[in-house]
Design a protein around this motif. Sequence first.
Motif, short mmCIF file in Angstrom:
data_model
loop_
_atom_site.label_atom_id
_atom_site.label_comp_id
_atom_site.label_asym_id
_atom_site.label_seq_id
_atom_site.Cartn_x
_atom_site.Cartn_y
_atom_site.Cartn_z
N SER A 57 2.64 4.80 1.02
CA SER A 57 2.59 4.81 -0.44
C SER A 57 2.88 3.45 -1.05
O SER A 57 2.21 3.02 -2.00
CB SER A 57 3.57 5.84 -1.00
N LYS A 58 3.88 2.75 -0.55
CA LYS A 58 4.26 1.45 -1.09
C LYS A 58 3.45 0.31 -0.46
O LYS A 58 3.01 -0.61 -1.15
CB LYS A 58 5.75 1.18 -0.87
N ALA A 59 3.22 0.40 0.82
CA ALA A 59 2.55 -0.68 1.55
C ALA A 59 1.14 -0.97 1.03
O ALA A 59 0.69 -2.12 1.01
CB ALA A 59 2.48 -0.35 3.04
N ILE A 60 0.43 0.06 0.58
CA ILE A 60 -0.96 -0.13 0.13
C ILE A 60 -1.05 -0.71 -1.28
O ILE A 60 -2.16 -0.96 -1.77
CB ILE A 60 -1.76 1.19 0.19
N ARG A 61 0.09 -0.94 -1.94
CA ARG A 61 0.08 -1.48 -3.30
C ARG A 61 0.20 -3.00 -3.35
O ARG A 61 0.23 -3.58 -4.44
CB ARG A 61 1.21 -0.84 -4.12
N GLU A 62 0.28 -3.64 -2.20
CA GLU A 62 0.35 -5.11 -2.18
C GLU A 62 -0.94 -5.70 -2.76
O GLU A 62 -2.02 -5.12 -2.61
CB GLU A 62 0.54 -5.61 -0.74
N ASN A 63 -0.83 -6.86 -3.40
CA ASN A 63 -2.00 -7.48 -4.05
C ASN A 63 -3.15 -7.74 -3.08
O ASN A 63 -4.32 -7.55 -3.42
CB ASN A 63 -1.59 -8.80 -4.71
#
Length: 224
Positions: A83-89
């Motif tokens: 969930s968090k890892a895929i939100r990187e620019n």
Amino acid sequence: MVKINIAIDGPSAAGKSTTAKRIAKALNYVHLDTGAMYRSVAYKAKNIGVDWNSEEDLVKMLQDTVITLTPQGEVFLDGVDVSKAIRENEISLGASSVSKHALVRKELVRRQQQMAEDKGFVMDGRDIGTVVLPNAEVKIFLTASAEKRAIRRYKENLEKGIESDLAVLIKEIELRDEQDRTRSASPLTQAEDAILFDSSDLTEEEVNVKLLEIIESVIKRNEV
């Protein structure tokens, strides 16, 4: 109560996912974040060394890829919470790259349509109203200026402890817009029957209230 499907399209960082989650919660619907699916593809490809520009390799990778979206908004990739890892620019730009491939989109659209068959879904992305759910009872095209979207993304990153440069974010968003508008497979366009909604000068709460008014009026009409 009659349930409908709601499609929310628009450019990167327009607030589609946040808005879709709020609406889904208010209506007790399920939110399907299609962008998270493309981000997951880009994330896995990067981790295992698959070129984002290789359609053939991406499609082959998808044969052994399981993407699960939970009602709580979590994203699981092959059983792992990303969930968090895929939100990187970087992954955001990667999602734009993998989404330009027609065969990748075809497979993910198939999965998305299968999920939404039972109605009661809020789905957001860039081609929901035009390709994924062309028969959705409500279609919203949510947008905002590039600068406003960059500022929102900047604030989100700060809250998450992610270092950001506002000027760089503006350029990345403008690049993402250009990629999405000009790709050959399902370019970003507003469906003819979609409602254009500019959120540049509105708070999240104001957007939520105004869109719920529109959606609830359609639900009432469908109950007659």
